[in-house]
Structures are given as C-alpha cells and as structure tokens.
Design a protein around this motif. Structure first.
Motif, PDB file in Angstrom:
ATOM      1  N   GLN A   8       0.661  -1.338  -0.023  1.00 41.40           N
ATOM      2  CA  GLN A   8      -0.229  -0.099   0.000  1.00 41.40           C
ATOM      3  C   GLN A   8       0.846   1.146  -0.118  1.00 41.40           C
ATOM      4  OE1 GLN A   8      -3.972  -1.749   2.162  1.00 41.40           O
ATOM      5  NE2 GLN A   8      -2.839  -0.028   3.156  1.00 41.40           N
ATOM      6  N   ALA A   9       2.020   1.243   0.661  1.00 39.49           N
ATOM      7  CA  ALA A   9       2.793   2.228   0.693  1.00 39.49           C
ATOM      8  C   ALA A   9       3.297   2.673  -0.657  1.00 39.49           C
ATOM      9  CB  ALA A   9       4.052   2.254   1.592  1.00 39.49           C
ATOM     10  N   ALA A  10       3.833   1.574  -1.391  1.00 40.31           N
ATOM     11  CA  ALA A  10       4.441   1.839  -2.665  1.00 40.31           C
ATOM     12  C   ALA A  10       3.401   2.234  -3.617  1.00 40.31           C
ATOM     13  CB  ALA A  10       5.317   0.478  -2.839  1.00 40.31           C
ATOM     14  N   SER A  11       2.167   1.651  -3.500  1.00 42.70           N
ATOM     15  CA  SER A  11       1.113   1.888  -4.502  1.00 42.70           C
ATOM     16  C   SER A  11       0.746   3.295  -4.158  1.00 42.70           C
ATOM     17  CB  SER A  11      -0.246   0.962  -4.319  1.00 42.70           C
ATOM     18  OG  SER A  11       0.221  -0.410  -4.484  1.00 42.70           O
ATOM     19  N   LEU A  12       0.689   3.819  -3.130  1.00 40.53           N
ATOM     20  CA  LEU A  12       0.077   5.102  -2.786  1.00 40.53           C
ATOM     21  C   LEU A  12       1.109   6.230  -3.456  1.00 40.53           C
ATOM     22  CD1 LEU A  12      -2.038   7.272  -1.529  1.00 40.53           C
ATOM     23  CD2 LEU A  12      -0.403   6.976   0.616  1.00 40.53           C
ATOM     24  N   ARG A  13       2.333   5.922  -3.519  1.00 41.79           N
ATOM     25  CA  ARG A  13       3.662   6.673  -3.770  1.00 41.79           C
ATOM     26  C   ARG A  13       3.765   6.652  -5.374  1.00 41.79           C
ATOM     27  NH1 ARG A  13       5.817  10.735  -0.833  1.00 41.79           N
ATOM     28  NH2 ARG A  13       8.146   9.879  -1.194  1.00 41.79           N
ATOM     29  N   VAL A  29       8.848  -0.886  -7.268  1.00 37.93           N
ATOM     30  CA  VAL A  29       8.746  -1.544  -6.100  1.00 37.93           C
ATOM     31  C   VAL A  29       7.308  -2.471  -5.943  1.00 37.93           C
ATOM     32  CG1 VAL A  29       8.392  -1.106  -3.495  1.00 37.93           C
ATOM     33  CG2 VAL A  29       9.913   0.054  -4.992  1.00 37.93           C
ATOM     34  N   VAL A  30       6.300  -2.026  -6.545  1.00 39.17           N
ATOM     35  CA  VAL A  30       5.076  -2.867  -6.538  1.00 39.17           C
ATOM     36  C   VAL A  30       5.205  -4.173  -7.179  1.00 39.17           C
ATOM     37  CG1 VAL A  30       2.597  -2.848  -7.336  1.00 39.17           C
ATOM     38  CG2 VAL A  30       3.309  -0.698  -6.453  1.00 39.17           C
ATOM     39  N   HIS A  31       5.759  -4.051  -8.267  1.00 37.60           N
ATOM     40  CA  HIS A  31       5.897  -5.386  -9.173  1.00 37.60           C
ATOM     41  C   HIS A  31       6.717  -6.261  -8.397  1.00 37.60           C
ATOM     42  CE1 HIS A  31       5.274  -3.318 -13.445  1.00 37.60           C
ATOM     43  NE2 HIS A  31       4.140  -3.601 -12.715  1.00 37.60           N
ATOM     44  N   LEU A  32       7.710  -5.750  -7.818  1.00 35.35           N
ATOM     45  CA  LEU A  32       8.791  -6.704  -7.038  1.00 35.35           C
ATOM     46  C   LEU A  32       7.807  -7.054  -5.779  1.00 35.35           C
ATOM     47  CD1 LEU A  32      11.661  -7.623  -6.225  1.00 35.35           C
ATOM     48  CD2 LEU A  32      11.927  -5.615  -5.109  1.00 35.35           C
ATOM     49  N   LEU A  33       7.228  -6.434  -5.110  1.00 32.38           N
ATOM     50  CA  LEU A  33       6.439  -6.995  -3.963  1.00 32.38           C
ATOM     51  C   LEU A  33       5.541  -8.036  -4.394  1.00 32.38           C
ATOM     52  CD1 LEU A  33       5.742  -3.712  -2.203  1.00 32.38           C
ATOM     53  CD2 LEU A  33       7.292  -5.479  -1.284  1.00 32.38           C
TER      54      LEU A  33
END
Length: 208
Positions: free
Chosen positions: A181-186, A191-195
């Motif tokens: 959620q932190a990466a998505s919001l920003r 980072v989203v793909h890696l997570l």
C-alpha cells in the motif's frame, strides 16, 4: 545545558542554523577527506556527546518540519540512528565496528537505525546493519518496519535486499498499513511489481 548553548550559538554565530541543517550534505560530498572523517567521528563520539547534543538542539533532523526543535535527552544509541538517518556511511561503520553500537536499539521517528537507513534508500548502510545483526523484521517507528519504509521511498534495491534477507512482505502496521500500500500510494511501480512477485497480498486492508 545543550539547549542553552544552542541558543547562544544562534545569537552569536552567523549561519549556525544553516550549517546545522546542511553540513551532512557537504560532508558526504567530501567523504574521502580525512579531516572531514575525523571531524565527524569527533561529533559522533560516544564518550563525549556534548557536540552531538548541541547539534541536535540547534537542528534535529529527526523531527517533522512542524515539530518544535527543543532539547531532549539523547543516549549513546541515538548516535547510530542519526548516522544511519543522515546516510553517513563511514560514521555508521565507525560506530558499529569500533564502538559496538547496538544495531537493534529502539528510538527516533523511524524506530531504529535500519528503518532510518531504509527510508533514505542507503543500500550500503542497510547492508552493513543487516550484516551486523540488525533484525530485518523489527517493528516500530513511523513505517512500522524497514520494508514499508523502503517501499514508501521507492528504493527498489533496498526493498529487494530486505526481502532477500527475510523481510515479511505482508507485515501489517504503520501509517500505510503494509509495504504494498505504501508503494502503491506513492506510485513506485517497480517496487509494486517486486512486492507482487514476492506474493504480496493485493487484498490486505489496513493503514490510515
């Protein structure tokens, strides 16, 4: 006390606030200079914290902009936290290798040195802390854990390292609930793909 000394410095030494705010930037640019390294080691000396306390009293880089910058009692463990927060590679190593600072000590806005280094994206310091025994999943601080801090900052190399070292991809807590959620919001797509590749739960609900 350091607070009274800082008030006197503000009045009598021009540019003291500017110097307190920006010296770390200039010091990092001159990182190979022996005189600069010696001066930083003196500032972060656990056996004489008077200079360090005065610096923090003038300009506490760990405070939010809206918080009052007032003196607070600082223990030796705060030295490592501030070195990691400011991205001072040589000082961080000096405190760990020479003075055996506790890499898992708690305190500060980000809770611990690992989270402070992670939010700033300092891969070298994060690596040093983990190699020195820092708990990759220790909880506390603004982002609750180092993985969420690095994800919020968009630091994909740090995120990858933390995951490789066993960070829980779905750990809950902190201002944004979890790392995804932190990466998505920003808007940090990499980072989203890696997570997601590491099986982050897209349906987890948490955060403020």
């Amino acid at each position: 006390t350091p607070s009274l000394v800082s008030q006197d410095i503000d009045k009598n030494i021009p540019f003291s606030v500017y110097a307190s705010e920006h010296w770390t930037y200039h010091a990092k640019n001159g990182k190979d200079d022996d005189c600069i390294q010696d001066a930083m080691r003196s500032l972060f000396d656990p056996e004489n914290m008077s200079y360090f306390s005065c610096w923090v009293a003038i300009c506490d880089v760990d405070r939010e902009d809206w918080e009052q910058n007032q003196y607070r009692d600082l223990g030796q463990n705060n030295l490592l936290y501030y070195a990691a927060l400011c991205g001072l590679n040589g000082v961080t190593e000096f405190l760990i290798r020479i003075h055996r600072q506790d890499v898992n000590a708690q305190g500060g806005r980000y809770g611990n040195a690992l989270q402070a280094a992670s939010v700033g994206g300092n891969l070298r310091i994060v690596t040093l802390l983990l190699d020195s025994g820092a708990d990759v999943n220790v909880r506390g601080g603004k982002h609750e854990n180092a993985l969420q801090a690095a994800s919020w900052g968009g630091h994909v190399d740090v995120v990858r390292l933390l995951l490789d070292k066993g960070a829980y991809v779905n750990m809950q807590g902190g201002e944004y609930g979890n790392a995804l959620q932190a990466a998505s919001l920003r808007g940090h797509v990499d980072v989203v793909h890696l997570l997601l590749d590491k099986e982050a739960d897209v349906n987890t609900q948490d955060g403020e």
